[in-house]
Write an enzyme that holds these catalytic residues in place. Structure first.
Site, PDB file in Angstrom:
ATOM      1  N   GLY A  31       0.838  -1.205   0.000  1.00  0.00           N
ATOM      2  CA  GLY A  31       0.000   0.000   0.000  1.00  0.00           C
ATOM      3  C   GLY A  31       0.867   1.246   0.000  1.00  0.00           C
ATOM      4  O   GLY A  31       1.913   1.276   0.643  1.00  0.00           O
ATOM      5  N   ARG A  92       0.247  -4.558  -5.343  1.00  0.00           N
ATOM      6  CA  ARG A  92       0.248  -5.829  -4.620  1.00  0.00           C
ATOM      7  C   ARG A  92       0.350  -6.877  -5.724  1.00  0.00           C
ATOM      8  O   ARG A  92      -0.495  -6.913  -6.605  1.00  0.00           O
ATOM      9  CB  ARG A  92      -1.030  -5.970  -3.802  1.00  0.00           C
ATOM     10  CG  ARG A  92      -1.189  -4.800  -2.808  1.00  0.00           C
ATOM     11  CD  ARG A  92      -2.269  -5.064  -1.798  1.00  0.00           C
ATOM     12  NE  ARG A  92      -2.668  -3.851  -1.098  1.00  0.00           N
ATOM     13  CZ  ARG A  92      -2.103  -3.397   0.020  1.00  0.00           C
ATOM     14  NH1 ARG A  92      -1.095  -4.065   0.567  1.00  0.00           N
ATOM     15  NH2 ARG A  92      -2.535  -2.304   0.592  1.00  0.00           N
ATOM     16  N   ASP A 123       4.957  -5.063   5.908  1.00  0.00           N
ATOM     17  CA  ASP A 123       5.348  -6.422   6.304  1.00  0.00           C
ATOM     18  C   ASP A 123       5.267  -7.407   5.149  1.00  0.00           C
ATOM     19  O   ASP A 123       6.142  -8.258   4.982  1.00  0.00           O
ATOM     20  CB  ASP A 123       4.526  -6.900   7.515  1.00  0.00           C
ATOM     21  CG  ASP A 123       3.041  -6.940   7.227  1.00  0.00           C
ATOM     22  OD1 ASP A 123       2.557  -6.095   6.463  1.00  0.00           O
ATOM     23  OD2 ASP A 123       2.353  -7.827   7.786  1.00  0.00           O
ATOM     24  N   THR A 146       4.650   2.087   5.528  1.00  0.00           N
ATOM     25  CA  THR A 146       3.259   1.644   5.647  1.00  0.00           C
ATOM     26  C   THR A 146       2.551   2.552   6.647  1.00  0.00           C
ATOM     27  O   THR A 146       3.170   2.966   7.638  1.00  0.00           O
ATOM     28  CB  THR A 146       3.168   0.170   6.115  1.00  0.00           C
ATOM     29  OG1 THR A 146       1.807  -0.113   6.492  1.00  0.00           O
ATOM     30  CG2 THR A 146       4.051  -0.148   7.297  1.00  0.00           C
ATOM     31  N   ASP A 148       0.341   1.611   8.579  1.00  0.00           N
ATOM     32  CA  ASP A 148      -0.174   0.789   9.687  1.00  0.00           C
ATOM     33  C   ASP A 148       0.668   0.816  10.965  1.00  0.00           C
ATOM     34  O   ASP A 148       0.176   0.479  12.034  1.00  0.00           O
ATOM     35  CB  ASP A 148      -0.304  -0.676   9.239  1.00  0.00           C
ATOM     36  CG  ASP A 148      -1.316  -0.830   8.122  1.00  0.00           C
ATOM     37  OD1 ASP A 148      -2.212   0.027   8.033  1.00  0.00           O
ATOM     38  OD2 ASP A 148      -1.211  -1.797   7.345  1.00  0.00           O
ATOM     39  N   ASP A 150       2.814  -1.277  11.889  1.00  0.00           N
ATOM     40  CA  ASP A 150       2.730  -2.623  12.471  1.00  0.00           C
ATOM     41  C   ASP A 150       4.019  -3.426  12.292  1.00  0.00           C
ATOM     42  O   ASP A 150       3.980  -4.650  12.202  1.00  0.00           O
ATOM     43  CB  ASP A 150       1.533  -3.380  11.869  1.00  0.00           C
ATOM     44  CG  ASP A 150       1.615  -3.489  10.356  1.00  0.00           C
ATOM     45  OD1 ASP A 150       2.481  -2.819   9.751  1.00  0.00           O
ATOM     46  OD2 ASP A 150       0.820  -4.236   9.773  1.00  0.00           O
ATOM     47  N   ARG A 192      -6.419  -3.360   9.322  1.00  0.00           N
ATOM     48  CA  ARG A 192      -6.999  -4.710   9.173  1.00  0.00           C
ATOM     49  C   ARG A 192      -6.603  -5.603  10.334  1.00  0.00           C
ATOM     50  O   ARG A 192      -7.391  -6.372  10.845  1.00  0.00           O
ATOM     51  CB  ARG A 192      -6.524  -5.355   7.862  1.00  0.00           C
ATOM     52  CG  ARG A 192      -7.308  -4.966   6.646  1.00  0.00           C
ATOM     53  CD  ARG A 192      -6.622  -5.472   5.409  1.00  0.00           C
ATOM     54  NE  ARG A 192      -5.267  -4.921   5.297  1.00  0.00           N
ATOM     55  CZ  ARG A 192      -4.397  -5.205   4.344  1.00  0.00           C
ATOM     56  NH1 ARG A 192      -4.706  -6.070   3.424  1.00  0.00           N
ATOM     57  NH2 ARG A 192      -3.202  -4.652   4.320  1.00  0.00           N
TER      58      ARG A 192
HETATM   59  P1  ATP Z   1       0.797  -2.428   3.620  1.00  0.00           P
HETATM   60  O1  ATP Z   1       1.289  -2.493   5.041  1.00  0.00           O
HETATM   61  O2  ATP Z   1       0.599  -1.036   3.169  1.00  0.00           O
HETATM   62  O3  ATP Z   1      -0.355  -3.338   3.339  1.00  0.00           O
HETATM   63  P2  ATP Z   1       2.559  -4.431   2.569  1.00  0.00           P
HETATM   64  O4  ATP Z   1       3.942  -4.370   2.066  1.00  0.00           O
HETATM   65  O5  ATP Z   1       2.317  -5.188   3.834  1.00  0.00           O
HETATM   66  O6  ATP Z   1       2.032  -2.935   2.700  1.00  0.00           O
HETATM   67  P3  ATP Z   1       1.232  -6.482   1.033  1.00  0.00           P
HETATM   68  O7  ATP Z   1       0.214  -6.393  -0.037  1.00  0.00           O
HETATM   69  O8  ATP Z   1       0.924  -7.309   2.217  1.00  0.00           O
HETATM   70  O9  ATP Z   1       1.603  -4.977   1.429  1.00  0.00           O
HETATM   71  O10 ATP Z   1       2.585  -7.057   0.391  1.00  0.00           O
HETATM   72  C1  ATP Z   1       3.126  -6.466  -0.785  1.00  0.00           C
HETATM   73  C2  ATP Z   1       3.527  -7.539  -1.752  1.00  0.00           C
HETATM   74  O11 ATP Z   1       4.584  -8.321  -1.186  1.00  0.00           O
HETATM   75  C3  ATP Z   1       2.447  -8.564  -2.086  1.00  0.00           C
HETATM   76  O12 ATP Z   1       1.526  -8.078  -3.047  1.00  0.00           O
HETATM   77  C4  ATP Z   1       3.282  -9.704  -2.635  1.00  0.00           C
HETATM   78  O13 ATP Z   1       3.629  -9.472  -3.962  1.00  0.00           O
HETATM   79  C5  ATP Z   1       4.544  -9.628  -1.767  1.00  0.00           C
HETATM   80  N1  ATP Z   1       4.480 -10.647  -0.716  1.00  0.00           N
HETATM   81  C6  ATP Z   1       3.793 -10.613   0.440  1.00  0.00           C
HETATM   82  N2  ATP Z   1       3.948 -11.752   1.152  1.00  0.00           N
HETATM   83  C7  ATP Z   1       4.757 -12.548   0.405  1.00  0.00           C
HETATM   84  C8  ATP Z   1       5.302 -13.864   0.543  1.00  0.00           C
HETATM   85  N3  ATP Z   1       5.050 -14.616   1.629  1.00  0.00           N
HETATM   86  N4  ATP Z   1       6.074 -14.347  -0.441  1.00  0.00           N
HETATM   87  C9  ATP Z   1       6.354 -13.600  -1.539  1.00  0.00           C
HETATM   88  N5  ATP Z   1       5.872 -12.355  -1.733  1.00  0.00           N
HETATM   89  C10 ATP Z   1       5.098 -11.833  -0.792  1.00  0.00           C
END
Ligand code: ATP
Length: 342
Positions: A31, A92, A123, A146, A148, A150, A192
């Site tokens: 995000g 994502r 994360d 992020t 969040d 978190d 979330r």
């Molecule tokens: P936010 O906190 O804003 O949601 P984020 O980095 O946590 O940001 P996510 O959508 O959870 O956002 O993760 C970003 C991208 O990281 C995912 O769309 C995916 O492509 C990749 N990703 C997440 N988990 C994994 C995993 N276990 N293995 C490989 N890629 C991953």
């Protein structure tokens, strides 16, 4: 003496040049959050200062899989420190969750001769980094981007301060109408899995109550509290994190209407306005510090770690630890809300 030392110095110089990092890659992922641009700017300008070339990939892991790359220079990041979102765009990526996607991304990194990598994201993005590091033997560092807040290993993530300020500004406005009409307002904020946006914005906006995913079975306490609100209370604001166990603000609003029909209950979901907007001063400073130190970390041999700031000091946390969702909600702050909202 000069003739003896001169060749030795040249040899050392050549060795240093050969072993120094000359090209790094960067993505913004997950995000978007305000301050990502400030962080990106800091990474690029610090790298350029150290004569390191920077390749940016658009749309996070998607661009890495598709080799959608751009050379980032000092001027590419001009005039972006104040802008929300990310000029590199973000996504994502479902394809990166599969082996094939990770292999393509790793191949593109190798083919471009990239020797270090910076990931600005949350994360999920760092979980992706862990998988990527199994395929390529180059150092990766993460900048916690992020809204969040978190992640373990930093007091505040890039985007959190701006997001809570946006929430507080919105709640202040809603309070005007809540007081004028004597209404109960249930306001849903992002979160979330974590109630950290809800917690701080509830304190700063003087909310009467909050519901967060970390606290269970608290609706009865809330309903009882509402029933006992003193009649002179003119504002009645309840902040609900979207991931709360009762299913968000609309569901909570319905429960209050059923139990307390005497109240005029309204619901507002703040939604995506919480992600946008110009980063606050604090955000820009922290994002710059984190981006600057991410490049120094790569130069100094840090690997698979997130750069964070704890008690004003730069610190490094392995990705595996940074993504562990340990409960970070401050109980003292929760207790304080109880007292201050009486
Ligand atoms: P936010 O906190 O804003 O949601 P984020 O980095 O946590 O940001 P996510 O959508 O959870 O956002 O993760 C970003 C991208 O990281 C995912 O769309 C995916 O492509 C990749 N990703 C997440 N988990 C994994 C995993 N276990 N293995 C490989 N890629 C991953």
């Amino acid at each position: 003496m000069f003739f003896v030392d001169f060749p030795r110095q040249i040899v050392i110089g050549i060795l240093v040049y050969l072993t120094e990092m000359k090209k790094i890659g960067i993505i913004t992922s997950g995000g978007d959050s305000p301050g990502m641009n400030a962080c990106l700017r800091a990474v690029v300008r610090t790298a350029v200062h150290h004569k390191i070339e920077v390749i940016g990939f658009y749309k996070g892991y998607e661009g890495l899989i598709d080799n959608d790359a751009v050379n980032l220079t000092t001027t590419s990041v001009s005039g972006i420190i104040q802008r929300g979102g990310t000029i590199l765009k973000t996504a994502r990526s479902a394809r990166f969750m599969k082996e094939e996607g990770i292999n393509s991304a790793a191949k593109n990194i190798k083919d471009l001769g990239i020797e270090g990598f910076v990931i600005i994201g949350g994360d999920g993005s760092f979980r992706g980094a862990i998988e990527l590091s199994k395929k390529i033997n180059i150092p990766i560092v993460g900048c916690a981007g992020t809204i969040d807040n978190d992640l373990v290993g930093t007091d505040f993530t890039i985007g959190y301060d701006t997001a809570i300020n946006t929430v507080v500004e919105a709640v202040d406005k809603i309070r005007d109408t809540a007081e004028s009409h004597d209404r109960v307002f249930v306001i849903e904020v992002m979160g979330r899995d974590a109630g950290l946006i809800a917690l701080r914005s509830a304190i700063a906006s003087g909310a009467e109550a909050l519901l967060v995913p970390e606290m269970k079975n608290d609706i009865d306490i809330l309903l009882k509290k509402i029933k006992n609100w003193r009649s002179s209370k003119s504002s009645k604001i309840i902040i609900v994190a979207e991931g709360d166990e009762y299913g968000g603000a609309y569901k909570v609003g319905d429960l209050i209407r059923k139990t307390c029909p005497e109240f005029d209950v309204r619901v507002t979901v703040l939604g995506h306005i919480q992600r946008g907007g110009n980063p606050t001063c604090m955000e820009r400073v922290n994002a710059s510090l984190i981006g600057y130190n991410a490049v120094l970390a790569l130069k100094n041999g840090h690997k698979n770690e997130m750069v964070g700031i704890i008690n004003k000091k730069i610190c490094f946390t392995p990705f595996e630890k940074a993504v562990k969702h340990i409960e970070t909600l401050d109980r003292d702050l929760l207790n304080m809300i109880e007292v201050l909202s009486s």
